[in-house]
Design an enzyme around this catalytic site. Structure first.
Site, mmCIF file in Angstrom:
data_model
loop_
_atom_site.group_PDB
_atom_site.id
_atom_site.type_symbol
_atom_site.label_atom_id
_atom_site.label_comp_id
_atom_site.label_asym_id
_atom_site.label_seq_id
_atom_site.Cartn_x
_atom_site.Cartn_y
_atom_site.Cartn_z
ATOM 1 N N ARG A 280 -18.053 23.340 26.450
ATOM 2 C CA ARG A 280 -17.906 24.423 25.471
ATOM 3 C C ARG A 280 -18.424 23.984 24.122
ATOM 4 N NH1 ARG A 280 -12.730 25.505 24.257
ATOM 5 N NH2 ARG A 280 -12.034 23.653 25.366
ATOM 6 N N HIS B 164 -5.514 23.005 29.976
ATOM 7 C CA HIS B 164 -6.920 22.793 29.664
ATOM 8 C C HIS B 164 -7.634 24.066 30.101
ATOM 9 C CE1 HIS B 164 -10.893 21.074 29.581
ATOM 10 N NE2 HIS B 164 -10.430 19.929 29.135
#
Ligand SMILES: Cc1cc2nc3c(=O)[nH]c(=O)nc-3n(C[C@H](O)[C@H](O)[C@H](O)COP(=O)(O)OP(=O)(O)OC[C@H]3O[C@@H](n4cnc5c(N)ncnc54)[C@H](O)[C@@H]3O)c2cc1C
Ligand code: HEM
Ligand code: SF4
Ligand code: F3S
Ligand code: FES
Lengths: 242, 585, 113, 114
Positions: free
Chosen positions: B262, B240
């Site tokens: 994000r 991740h």
């Protein structure tokens, strides 16, 4: 690392087979250090037999709660900086639950009460039925949602004096969950639930001390939920006869 | 030191209480109402493992316009054609039933649209807004509800029981039971069962930065290998891109900062506070997990790092107020670590998140060893080289339920429990008590060493030299571990002993990961070889199969069977749009 | 007694309510007894009037009024929180209850003096 | 400990007592302030059925209310249980009822008869 030789003065409860005492440790102070990190450091560097419990390490599983300087806390998300008093920490097992060893408690009574409070969903539909359309703004749904994000850490359970005084008392977390379910329009077990929270250890034993709400790390408010149960059960007094 | 286990019998034994384990218990009890069902778990029921930590949500094709076919195609393409297609198909198809079960029978809350229908959002790599969720704490909701159901039923609980060995029957034809350490007392317990589900949830915690819960150390996979079972896709470790980086002294380091940051427009910046993602990919910060992870890794390798050696994520330009509202949980979590996510910079680093590889199983969760079933993250195949966000919890709940059904049925057909092979039993006990014969040493330091090796040599980017070096260093650590002891004077709830055992499993599985990575000479999904950056021809796709035990691991390759769809083909109609993400909004 | 987990105003509100309840349960029977005694005495009224003039009785009466006021407002606060729509201003209510109790008892005291 | 029945009894009696208490306190404060002597107050209450009912219902309510309240405290703080607990609670109830009743009688009808 802040400062070169800064140490925390930590006293940790040690208990095995019913015998207990505090033991002192000097633990190097670090930036970004949590209480859980302190405990782990002691086990890894000073006393390999120190017992405690954790799993997720980010406040999701509710395995790591302990009494820190006398107050119940989730230790993985409690920064040393926030709770240390004059560089001193006192770390003890969670209150109101039997100690297995050192800082690890037996959580079974907590969960037994969860079940006893009928804090378990009772389905009215099966997997073959469509999902119920639910308006997210519906007041019942909103009430249920407000109480739902509980990680069953038992911090509230440890904070409550009624739990300490009354072994039957179901406690804030279980009752909070019952209240959430009472507002769940999909649930088919409301009558039994009201009965389950009205007995000897039921919601009526809560004196609104509100330590539960004060310490819940997820900012839930079991007092509100328990008040809701009190209202619902009181109302049912007037309709049980029918 | 002489050890002899307490003995205990049951019909259906389940290892682990994540999504797979709990679902299996409920289904097994329904399928075989008179059978005794036992859950044995390393922590407390429902309170350990990763299912609880699921944030984003649950992939399921429910909404009008979406289809099981589309979900399946996303899964196969996301997995770069490596998934076992039958498993992927069953995953996508059964997820539809499973989500109805979660909502209607288990009582989970999933977020709704204003019109009352399920709210679904898009995770990266999907062509439809398909992820059902409960805020950003979906796993807590799923596991808490499952846990209530299990606790209120007559399921036997063996909590804080660590499985240390699978014990075959005397003739070796089937599994007889499982050897545990009752962690609270430190004593051994042998539990015999007709059927055993292994749902210990994989979990690549041998990397310097990792997300899974502390109880996971790949014990299950290590045990399975010792019984001769093959593990597939073990090189496929998903990173991740944004794990929290708070320094070496805290367990918070490595934990996930959610993808949505994000997605919402967060910026990644290197140590010079310069954005860099567009230097690597046109998608910028919104590129897929593997690409972002590699870009961050490269910045770190170039030395453009933040104080703790990672990069920064910055959200402030979106308005601190808005960030604090939209990502309340994340902001609070960062604040607890001393970071201001809403207005300041937070240090992040790629972090090992999920293991796509696992035991080879069929679509009914059966393994090559009769009596042993495997589901959830322990099972390999459904995701191929890359798991889509949202397919992990779908996988564990779908196949956990399948395992429960199948074990229940199989158990009805079996008459007697098997007698265990006492030699293997003794071997496994000897293995677990080996450290007592050695001088106590610093297991933590050794573990840190392994974590560094895996991060440096078998991590985000790999090449043959690095992998060879890694294997060599793993062997060294292995030897050192064998001569590092644990004091045996007080075994009750002795975490130091369990740290040792965790490291034992992690060392064994690290070797398998490195060997498998060395064997795959191309780059697919989560596996990136700098010396073989090409993907290889899709129609010639193969997966790795590792067998052996301890230091003797061999890795074979097996061709992927395209049983449902071949590379270049699709199950979607010619008139269907390639992506429908956001179409509903 | 006041352990750290209890050191917050709403717990004090609980304690105050409980202590005032105990106080009432102890003093009210005495109050009743004295009242009856004074009034059923042959020299009924005179006796009673002399009795109420005693400082100690005055103080006891003041205490009783104070406890009654504290306990009543505390109890009303509690029942409001149980039966009325929840308000997060619990602490304000707790403080108000105590303030009202003081006001009432003090005004009683001042008048009685 | 506190079941729904006891809880309801305690809350209902509290609700009954609240206005009565406010009334009583108001009278006391007003009376003293208004220059009424205690003698004058007593003169008013003597022989009045209304005042008898006023104070009578308070006494009834308080006997139930305080008995339940003290029962909880005995249990929670002193660990008293079972027969002992029931005995003590009922005794307090009886005590308050007895003494309270006598006082009400004294304030209202005892003297009026003469
Ligand atoms: C932070 C985080 C976020 C995630 N977010 C998502 C997401 O948004 N969507 C998604 O689909 N997936 C997500 N995943 C992945 C997902 O959580 C996992 O794929 C899935 O939950 C695995 O379920 P499981 O039942 O196989 O294992 P787990 O839930 O991990 O359970 C494993 C169980 O086995 C027990 N165990 C381990 N070893 C032993 C032993 N030796 N003996 C006995 N018991 C043992 C453990 O204690 C635990 O109870 C996330 C994972 C993490 C870590
Ligand atoms: C005047 C109006 C009154 C009101 C509104 C009132 C209200 C209440 C309430 C709501 C409770 C429950 C507290 C809890 O569960 O935590 C309570 C408890 C109690 N009350 Fe009263 N009450 C009144 C008068 C009295 C009187 C006159 C007495 C004494 C004789 C009394 C004695 C008690 C006692 C002993 C308790 C138990 C306290 C506890 O459990 O903490 N109350 N009261
Ligand atoms: S209500 Fe809060 S404190 Fe209590 S168990 Fe749940 S999360 Fe923990
Ligand atoms: S602390 Fe206890 S008394 Fe009630 S309000 Fe909370 S449960
Ligand atoms: S370790 Fe999970 S909440 Fe602290």
């Amino acid at each position: 690392m802040s400062g070169s030789e800064q140490f925390l003065d930590v006293s940790i409860w040690r208990e095995q087979d019913g015998d207990g005492h505090f033991q002192q440790f000097a633990v190097p102070r670090r930036d970004n250090q949590t209480i859980l990190d302190v405990v782990a450091w002691v086990q890894q560097q000073r006393d390999p037999t120190l017992s405690y419990r954790f799993a997720c390490r980010v406040g999701m599983c509710g395995s790591c709660a302990m009494m820190v300087n006398g107050a119940p806390r989730w230790t993985c998300r409690t920064h040393v900086q926030k709770v240390a008093e004059d560089n001193h920490l006192q770390i003890a097992p969670l209150r109101n639950l039997p100690v297995i060893k050192d800082l690890a408690v037996d959580m079974d009574p907590f969960f037994d009460k969860w079940v006893a409070a009928d804090a378990v969903f009772e389905p009215s539909q099966t997997r073959h039925d469509p999902m119920a359309p639910i308006d997210p703004q519906d007041p019942m749904r909103v009430a249920a949602s407000e109480a739902i994000e509980c990680i069953n850490c038992a911090v509230c359970y440890a904070a409550c004096d009624v739990v300490a005084a009354n072994p039957d008392y179901l406690g804030p977390a279980a009752l909070n969950r019952s209240w959430s379910l009472l507002n769940d329009s999909r649930d088919a077990g409301q009558a039994e639930r009201l009965k389950a929270v009205s007995g000897e250890g039921g919601c009526h034993n809560c004196h609104a001390q509100q330590s539960c709400a004060r310490y819940c790390p997820n900012e839930l408010n079991p007092t509100v939920s328990i008040s809701g149960l009190k209202r619902a059960t009181a109302k049912s007094v007037f309709s049980w006869g029918k | 030191m002489q050890f002899s286990p307490e003995r205990h019998d049951t019909d259906i034994l389940i290892l682990g209480s994540g999504g797979a384990g709990l679902f299996a218990a409920l289904h097994a009890q329904k399928a075989a109402p008179h059978a005794k069902v036992t859950i044995a778990v390393k922590g407390l029921i429902g309170k350990c493992g990763c299912t609880r930590m699921v944030q984003g949500g649950y992939n399921v094709a429910l909404a009008p316009g979406d289809s099981v076919e589309r979900h399946f195609m996303d899964t196969v393409i996301g997995g770069k054609w490596l998934p076992d297609q039958d498993m992927a198909w069953k995953l996508c198809k059964t997820a539809v039933t499973r989500i109805h079960e979660l909502e209607n029978e288990i009582g989970c809350f999933f977020d709704r649209n204003p019109d009352g229908t399920l709210h679904q959002k898009a995770f990266a790599g999907q062509t439809f807004d398909r992820t059902a969720h409960k805020g950003d704490l979906t796993g807590i909701e799923i596991i808490s509800r499952l846990m209530e159901q299990v606790l209120s039923r007559p399921v036997e609980r063996l909590q804080e029981h660590r499985a240390v060995g699978l014990i075959p029957s005397r003739d070796g034809s089937a599994l007889a039971g499982v050897l545990f350490i009752d962690m609270r007392s430190g004593k051994f317990r042998l539990v015999r069962a007709k059927t055993v589900l292994m749902a210990t949830g994989g979990g690549p915690t041998m990397y310097k930065y990792h997300t899974p819960s502390g109880d996971k150390s790949m014990d299950g996979l290590a045990m399975a290998m010792r019984r001769g079972l093959a593990l597939r896709d073990m090189e496929m470790v998903q990173f991740h891109p944004t794990g929290l980086l708070a320094g070496a002294g805290t367990k918070m380091t490595g934990t996930v900062l959610e993808e949505g940051l994000r997605g919402a427009g967060g910026h990644l910046m290197n140590g010079d506070q310069q954005r860099f993602m567009f230097d690597y990919d046109a998608g910028g910060e919104r590129a897929t997990r593997d690409i972002v992870s590699r870009a961050i890794y490269e910045e770190m390798r170039q030395g453009r790092t933040s104080p703790h050696g990672g990069v920064y994520i910055s959200m402030a330009h979106l308005g601190p107020q808005l960030v604090a509202e939209k990502f309340k949980g994340m902001v609070k979590r960062c604040a607890d670590s001393g970071f201001d996510l809403a207005a300041g910079l937070v240090e992040v680093v790629p972090t090992a998140h999920y293991l796509m590889g696992g035991v080879v199983v069929d679509t009914d969760t059966r393994t090559a060893l009769p009596g042993l079933y495997v589901a959830g993250e322990d099972a390999g195949g459904a995701h191929g080289s890359n798991r889509l966000g949202g397919n992990g919890v779908a996988n564990s709940t779908v196949y956990g339920g399948v395992a429960g059904d199948v074990m229940g049925q199989d158990c009805l057909k079996m008459q007697a429990l098997h007698d265990p092979d006492e030699t293997v039993l003794d071997e496994e006990m000897a293995r677990a008590t080996a450290p007592f014969a050695q001088k106590p040493g610093d297991v933590t330091a050794l573990r840190d060493k392994l974590l560094d090796v895996m991060w440096e040599d078998v991590g985000v980017m790999r090449d043959a030299d690095g992998l060879q070096r890694g294997l060599h260093r793993i062997d060294e650590i292995d030897d050192e571990l064998s001569s590092t002891g644990v004091a045996a004077d007080n075994l009750a709830f002795n975490l130091s002993w369990h740290d040792w055992l965790n490291l034992r499993s992690l060392v064994d599985m690290s070797r398998v990961i490195a060997q498998s990575a060395l064997s795959r000479e191309n780059s697919r999904g989560a596996h990136f070889r700098e010396d073989h950056p090409d993907t290889g021809a899709m129609q010639d796709s193969y997966f790795t199969l590792a067998t052996g035990s301890d230091k003797n691991i061999s890795v074979a390759r097996a061709p992927v069977q395209f049983t449902i769809v071949k590379p270049g083909e699709t199950l979607l109609g010619a008139d269907e749009a390639e992506t429908l993400v956001g179409a509903a909004e | 007694m006041i352990r750290p987990h209890r050191s917050h105003s709403l717990w004090y509100a609980f304690l105050l309510h409980r202590l005032s309840g105990i106080g009432l349960a102890l003093f009210l029977p005495i109050h009743f007894y004295m009242l009856a005694l004074a009034l059923t005495d042959p020299a009924q009224l005179d006796g009673f009037l002399a009795f109420t003039d005693l400082l100690i009785v005055k103080c006891a009466e003041f205490g009783l009024v104070f406890l009654l006021a504290v306990h009543m407002f505390g109890g009303l606060r509690l029942m409001a929180l149980e039966f009325l729509p929840w308000s997060p201003r619990q602490k304000t209510y707790a403080a108000t209850a105590v303030a009202l109790a003081f006001f009432i008892s003090t005004s009683f005291f001042l008048q009685a003096m | 400990m506190l079941t729904l029945r006891l809880y309801m009894a305690q809350r209902l009696t509290a609700l009954i007592m609240a206005p009565l208490t406010i009334g009583h306190l108001a009278v006391m404060i007003y009376a003293v302030q208004g220059g009424l002597s205690v003698a004058e107050i007593l003169a008013r209450t003597q022989g009045s059925l209304a005042w008898f009912l006023f104070y009578g219902s308070f006494v009834l309510a308080v006997s139930v209310h305080a008995a339940i309240g003290i029962r909880v405290i005995l249990y929670e703080w002193l660990g008293v249980k079972g027969v002992m607990l029931a005995g003590l609670s009922w005794s307090l109830c009886a005590l308050l009822l007895g003494l309270g009743g006598r006082a009400v009688w004294a304030v209202t009808f005892a003297g009026a008869g003469a």
